[in-house]
Design an enzyme around this catalytic site. Structure first.
Site, short mmCIF file in Angstrom:
data_model
loop_
_atom_site.label_atom_id
_atom_site.label_comp_id
_atom_site.label_asym_id
_atom_site.label_seq_id
_atom_site.Cartn_x
_atom_site.Cartn_y
_atom_site.Cartn_z
N LYS A 286 -99.38 36.67 -0.72
CA LYS A 286 -99.30 36.25 0.68
C LYS A 286 -98.21 37.07 1.36
O LYS A 286 -97.02 36.83 1.18
CB LYS A 286 -98.94 34.76 0.81
CG LYS A 286 -99.14 34.28 2.24
CD LYS A 286 -98.10 33.30 2.73
CE LYS A 286 -96.91 33.89 3.36
NZ LYS A 286 -97.08 34.60 4.65
N GLU B 175 -85.59 36.21 -4.38
CA GLU B 175 -84.68 37.26 -3.90
C GLU B 175 -84.43 36.98 -2.44
O GLU B 175 -85.37 36.96 -1.65
CB GLU B 175 -85.31 38.66 -4.06
CG GLU B 175 -85.36 39.16 -5.48
CD GLU B 175 -84.00 39.27 -6.13
OE1 GLU B 175 -82.97 39.32 -5.42
OE2 GLU B 175 -83.96 39.29 -7.37
N CYS C 247 -81.96 43.90 2.66
CA CYS C 247 -81.10 42.84 2.11
C CYS C 247 -79.90 43.45 1.40
O CYS C 247 -78.92 42.76 1.14
CB CYS C 247 -81.89 41.91 1.21
SG CYS C 247 -82.94 42.75 0.07
N GLU D 69 -75.95 36.39 7.45
CA GLU D 69 -76.79 37.59 7.40
C GLU D 69 -77.44 37.80 8.77
O GLU D 69 -78.04 36.89 9.33
CB GLU D 69 -77.88 37.45 6.34
CG GLU D 69 -78.69 38.73 6.21
CD GLU D 69 -79.75 38.66 5.12
OE1 GLU D 69 -80.50 37.68 5.07
OE2 GLU D 69 -79.83 39.61 4.33
#
Ligand code: ADP
Length: 479
Positions: A174, A250, A284, A381
């Site tokens: 997905k 992750e 990331c 972040e």
């Protein structure tokens, strides 16, 4: 108007329609790059069933068979690098050069796992009993639900799908809704390579529906997820409460790059520029906290600000561009919000900062100086081309500040001192540590993953990927 590709879902070897939706480009949101068939829970359920049905046969095939097919997928991707890179650049907005690199990485990853299948598998132990043979074998986990983000629409699906298939699992992928074309092309390539029906399935749709169906279905044995830390927590909760599925997460990062007084200034600026701003900071592993020792601080800030302002932001297909657009209007709004937050917290903009509506999604890279590690600017972040400089006195303080974060994916240091570098490799709390290199450069045959809020579960990539995609079975044989 020229026709654009229409990507369908792939379920049990059949192309399955859904709600026809436009997929708009990052650089020009009014340009339709492709269309895709948005699916719901029902298609996801059918895909899971198809994957379940195909798994036992796939796992029992000789490794030479799986190896040949995965190698074919990798070669087909590598044969089409240019065409796929243009699509990726238009869809996601990364520079054509970066897109070429990503597509190449995806192809190489399939070939790498094809050949990993010839590595030794399992272990033999001495038994403490007479006439007993003790060994640890590996069997596939089963059906894997793979949920991926938009920032590496080719490479991340590849580094999950390839090991999953190699080690005998079947897959339902997905992808993120912003990037259906990359996943759609991957599905076409995998089908053309001749994988049996049901081994690889693609379902494009909303996280809360298609993604959630994968998390809650009893037909799925494991989930490999890359995305935000907030969504990761939901994934974990659903997996634990629905059949105690194995999961691998992750997630985000707030990665530090330490610059010591003895650093070579040009190396420090190069590492910061690349780590903080390339790919529009949408990695990331991006370095968003630049932790700089007092003696080099002012020179570093001046040189980095100048280099940042000099970056050419422009069309991803224009070879002179050095930075593309940010991926979506929502991401741009969030980035600009963080610029306002940083200013309100008292940090100082030394490059970029301003944004005019007519610049669209082409945000100027923005560098803050005078930040403190307790500011939101330094803790949350951002996932955009925004970085901040934090001044420190010495290596001890630099390491304390670097480690003072809920995250722990990647950490870097720029220094001429061997002992500072060794100290940093020992003490930095991160899954990836770089010395005199950007925090964002990784290689496909080495483990990838972090600590803290950045990661849960076994590492991805390289031979380590086997730990997630297979289950050890301890066997005792009396003779
Ligand atoms: P990003 O900001 O990278 O899009 P997200 O964590 O929002 O990060 O999304 C990563 C992936 O997780 C996407 O494919 C998204 O559709 C999916 N996702 C989002 N919410 C859920 C959810 N509740 N359950 C399962 N998957 C989800």
């Amino acid at each position: 108007m020229t026709a654009v590709p229409y990507h369908l879902n792939l379920v049990g070897g059949e192309w399955v329609d859904g709600e026809r939706r436009p997929n708009t480009g990052a650089a020009r949101p009014d340009e339709v790059v492709s269309e895709y068939a948005r699916a719901g829970r029902e298609t996801a359920r059918a895909a899971i069933e198809a994957a379940r049905g195909a798994q036992p046969d796939w796992a029992r095939q000789p490794v030479g068979y799986r190896m040949e097919l995965l190698d074919r997928v990798g070669s087909a991707i590598l044969d089409r690098v240019e065409e796929l890179a243009v699509l990726l650049a238009r869809e996601e907005g990364k520079l054509l050069g970066e897109a070429r690199g990503e597509v190449t990485r995806a192809g190489q990853t399939f070939r790498y796992y094809a050949h990993q299948l010839l590595q030794p598998s399992g272990e033999v132990y001495p038994s403490t009993r007479d006439r007993v043979h003790a060994e640890v074998r590996r069997r596939p986990l089963g059906v894997i639900g793979i949920i991926t983000p938009w920032n590496y629409p080719m490479a991340i699906p590849a580094w999950k799908v390839a090991p999953a298939l190699a080690y005998g699992n079947t897959v339902v992928l997905k992808p993120a809704e912003l990037v259906p074309a990359s996943a759609g092309e991957l599905a076409r390539i995998i089908t053309a390579a001749g994988l049996p029906p049901g081994v690889f399935n693609l379902v494009m749709g909303a996280g809360g529906e298609v993604g959630d169906e994968l998390l809650t279905s009893t037909g799925v044995d494991g989930i490999s997820f890359t995305g935000s830390t907030g969504t990761g927590a939901q994934v974990a909760h659903q997996c634990l409460t629905h059949g105690n599925k194995r999961f691998q997460l992750e997630m985000g990062g707030k990665n530090p790059l330490v610059v010591l007084d003895d650093a070579e200034l040009a190396v420090a600026v190069r590492c910061a520029l690349d780590g903080s701003f390339f790919s529009s900071g949408q990695r990331c592993t991006a370095s968003s906290r630049l932790i700089v020792q007092a003696g080099i601080h002012d020179r570093f800030v001046a040189a980095l600000a100048e280099a940042t302002d000099a970056l050419r932001v422009g069309d991803p297909l224009d070879p002179t561009s050095q930075l593309g657009p940010v991926v979506s209007p929502g991401q741009l709004a969030q980035n600009l919000d963080y610029v306002r937050v940083g200013l309100a917290e008292g940090a100082r903009v030394v490059a970029g900062g301003a944004h005019r509506p007519d610049e669209g999604q082409f945000m100027r890279p923005t560098l803050f100086a005078g930040a403190r590690n307790d500011m939101r600017l330094a803790r949350e972040e951002i996932f955009g081309p925004v970085a901040c400089v934090i001044r420190v006195d010495d290596l001890d303080e630099a390491i304390d500040v670097a480690n003072d974060t809920p995250y722990g994916l990647s950490a870097g240091i720029v220094t001429g001192s061997l002992s500072a570098a060794e100290r940093f490799k020992r003490d930095a709390r991160a899954g990836i540590v770089s010395v005199n290199l950007p925090t964002a450069g990784t290689e496909l045959h080495l483990p990838f993953g972090g600590t803290g809020a950045s990661n849960h579960g076994p590492r991805e990539q390289g031979g380590y990927a086997r730990d997630f995609y297979s289950v050890p079975v301890t066997c005792y044989t009396g003779w």
